[in-house]
Design an enzyme around this catalytic site. Structure first.
Site, short mmCIF file in Angstrom:
data_model
loop_
_atom_site.label_atom_id
_atom_site.label_comp_id
_atom_site.label_asym_id
_atom_site.label_seq_id
_atom_site.Cartn_x
_atom_site.Cartn_y
_atom_site.Cartn_z
N ARG A 1 7.79 15.90 -7.71
CA ARG A 1 7.58 17.40 -8.48
C ARG A 1 8.15 18.61 -7.66
O ARG A 1 8.16 19.75 -8.24
CB ARG A 1 6.02 17.42 -8.76
N LYS B 1 1.69 -0.55 -0.16
CA LYS B 1 0.40 -0.77 -0.17
C LYS B 1 -0.51 0.76 0.25
O LYS B 1 0.40 1.54 0.39
CB LYS B 1 0.13 -1.66 1.25
N LYS C 1 9.02 -7.34 9.86
CA LYS C 1 9.08 -7.23 11.44
C LYS C 1 10.00 -8.45 11.74
O LYS C 1 9.57 -9.50 11.31
CB LYS C 1 7.99 -7.27 12.14
N GLU D 1 -4.24 -0.97 18.09
CA GLU D 1 -3.56 0.37 17.99
C GLU D 1 -4.33 1.08 19.11
O GLU D 1 -5.37 1.37 19.13
CB GLU D 1 -3.64 0.94 16.73
N ASP E 1 -7.71 -1.64 5.47
CA ASP E 1 -6.44 -1.11 6.09
C ASP E 1 -5.51 -2.08 6.79
O ASP E 1 -4.27 -2.08 6.71
CB ASP E 1 -6.75 0.08 6.93
N HIS F 1 -2.10 -7.19 6.68
CA HIS F 1 -1.22 -7.56 8.09
C HIS F 1 -1.94 -8.77 8.57
O HIS F 1 -1.25 -9.48 9.00
CB HIS F 1 -1.22 -6.46 8.74
N LYS G 1 -8.46 0.78 15.75
CA LYS G 1 -7.70 2.04 16.37
C LYS G 1 -8.67 2.62 17.48
O LYS G 1 -9.75 2.14 17.80
CB LYS G 1 -7.66 2.94 15.25
C1 BG6 Z 1 -0.32 0.59 8.16
C2 BG6 Z 1 -1.88 1.08 8.19
O1 BG6 Z 1 -0.31 -0.42 7.25
O2 BG6 Z 1 -0.17 -0.12 9.22
C3 BG6 Z 1 -1.94 2.05 9.56
O3 BG6 Z 1 -2.27 1.91 7.02
C4 BG6 Z 1 -1.16 1.32 10.58
O4 BG6 Z 1 -3.24 2.43 9.56
C5 BG6 Z 1 -0.02 0.80 10.42
O5 BG6 Z 1 -1.59 2.34 11.86
C6 BG6 Z 1 0.41 -0.15 11.65
O6 BG6 Z 1 1.73 -0.54 11.73
P1 BG6 Z 1 2.57 -0.59 12.68
O7 BG6 Z 1 3.85 -1.44 12.19
O8 BG6 Z 1 2.60 0.40 13.57
O9 BG6 Z 1 2.17 -1.69 13.35
#
Ligand code: BG6
Length: 484
Positions: free
Chosen positions: A45, A147, A181, A215, A234, A239, A329
């Site tokens: 937009r 996602k 990856k 993370e 998340d 993942h 996290k």
């Molecule tokens: C995303 C999540 O799907 O994956 C994030 O929403 C997360 O919260 C991220 O930080 C991690 O991805 P990667 O590739 O950095 O491991």
């Protein structure tokens, strides 16, 4: 006239486009891997024109220290980028987009949008004719969906139904960037490109499996989204369950989308569902200290930023083998690793110092940042009688500190080429939600206590160690060690 394929990015002013999609496309352009004559059309937009859109993209790339500095290559790439103002949430908001697209060329429609716009965007794509079939096979139509794909089983099913009213399953590319990856794809090559590991991949040989996706970063700017999601939605639903499927599934007959996804669905279907009543025995949640003070987060929130979950797979291969999954996290390191721990030797005949018990063999697949494979086994200590010690055999994809290509490069290329092997099918997503739903129900029970807290920079709450220690095991990170 040449029929050029076009990538149309909806949500072109958003951070995904700037941070991931354009840098990945530019890298592919530099490597000369993009389809001949590809056109890129950004839609939002926002009041950009072609020139200002290109300039902002270039500026974003310049501010990224990882991005290549190649002005000539950029100039060649930028010529293929255009901007068209459009609004996916308005019934006729995409009319202008339709006018600039070549009806005879292939068309990849990328929804880089906030998830609450998916439904409206699908209606607009249908109504504007952008999703309508082209005159022949070269005029293919495909859609990429990012996602989060729903927030539970019910909403994911509803979204799948909506998508399949507009597109056929073969046209739909649901992204989980972990599948893009290199090290995640290597799980398949490691398992099915070698004969020596597959005989070990069985309850007779394997004591347990650990999957850690840690993370060090905290929620940062994403508090508002994250607080409504939490770590189970998340990270686990997508993942971690993707990593679990690849490490535990049976061998597909071919590297082809349906064969591969069929095996993954079969595996997810055999994961034993944890009922909310028994979740306390199989799951530990945590929240890092200071999370409640983050922007966009409720001050009294109980959203977990950490979870450790024990899963069992009810099939012949894995009966009785625990799979421990953890992610969070604000942890000690950014580190994704899968460890397969074999049984300990049944009887020891060698000298063990300090009353140690015989060490088990371990195979660790480093996903990131250490991209490689470590295999741990026992060796003799020279000139020390029959004393034994653990040694590691290592393989690494890249030089230390040199990351591989970004996951989006592979995924964009596959979607442009029509290969859905590394994308999720509708039933795969629904299976994954049906595993996670009972766990989020427990995490979100209004009567449940707040999850235990943990310090930023730690490995989560001590209860996570207790979950695995209670069974005589411990969390390990083998690829985290220094390289020999
Ligand atoms: C995303 C999540 O799907 O994956 C994030 O929403 C997360 O919260 C991220 O930080 C991690 O991805 P990667 O590739 O950095 O491991």
């Amino acid at each position: 006239m040449a029929r050029h394929p076009t990538l149309v990015i909806f949500g072109a002013s958003g951070s995904l486009t700037f941070r991931k999609l354009i840098p990945a496309l530019f890298n592919l352009h530099r490597k000369k891997r993009l389809p001949e004559g590809l056109q890129i059309v950004g839609v939002a937009r926002h009041a950009y024109d072609d020139e200002s859109f290109r300039n902002e993209l270039a500026e974003a790339l310049r501010s990224d220290p990882q991005a290549p500095r190649e002005p000539d290559a950029w100039a060649g790439f930028a010529r293929a980028i255009r901007f068209v103002k459009g609004d996916v949430s308005e019934p006729d908001g995409l009319a202008a987009v339709r006018r600039v697209l070549d009806a005879d060329g292939g068309r990849l429609l990328y929804l880089a949008l906030a998830p609450w716009l998916y439904d409206k965007a699908l209606v607009s794509l249908q109504r504007s004719g952008l999703a309508a079939p082209g005159p022949d096979e070269a005029a293919w139509r495909r859609v990429v969906i990012e996602k989060p794909f729903g927030r539970d089983l019910e909403s994911a099913r509803a979204l799948n139904r909506r998508i399949l009213e507009v597109f056929k399953e073969s046209q739909v590319f649901r992204i989980d960037h972990y599948l893009g990856k290199e090290t995640v794809q290597n799980i398949l090559v490691f398992r099915f490109g070698n004969v020596m590991f597959e005989p070990l991949w069985h309850r007779n040989m394997i004591d347990h499996v650990q999957i850690t996706v840690a993370e060090s970063g905290t929620v940062g700017e994403r508090g508002a989204y994250y607080d409504g999601a939490g770590v189970l939605r998340d990270m686990f639903q997508n993942h971690l369950l993707q990593l679990l499927s690849l490490i535990a599934m049976g061998a597909p007959n071919r590297f082809e989308a349906n064969a591969l996804r069929g095996e993954k669905v079969k595996l997810l279907d055999s994961v034993r569902r944890i009922s909310p009543a028994t979740a306390g025995r199989h799951m530990v949640l945590g929240q890092y200290d200071g999370y409640r003070g983050s922007a966009g987060v409720r001050r009294d929130t109980k959203t977990p930023t950490f979870a450790a979950v024990r899963l069992y797979i009810d099939n012949w291969r894995w009966h009785g083998v625990p799979f421990y999954l953890r992610s969070g996290k604000g942890l000690a390191k950014r580190m994704t690793e899968i460890t397969i721990q074999l049984h300990r030797p049944p009887h020891n005949m060698f000298e063990l110092t300090n009353g140690r018990s015989p060490e088990p063999n371990r195979i660790s697949l480093g996903i990131q940042p250490d991209e490689g494979v470590h295999i741990r086994f026992q060796t003799k200590v020279p000139e020390r009688g029959m004393e034994v010690r653990s040694s590691t055999l290592q393989y690494h994809f890249n030089e230390p500190g040199v990351p591989g290509p970004d996951a989006y490069e592979r995924l964009l290329l596959d979607a442009l080429n029509g290969d859905a092997s590394l994308f999720m099918r509708h039933d795969e997503i629904e299976e994954a939600w049906s595993i996670i739903d009972p766990l989020t129900r427990v995490a979100e029970d209004p009567d449940a206590p707040a999850p235990p807290s943990y310090k930023v920079g730690s490995w989560g709450p001590p209860q996570a160690d207790a979950l695995i220690a209670g069974e005589g095991r411990a969390w390990v990170l083998d690829t985290a060690s220094e390289r020999d």
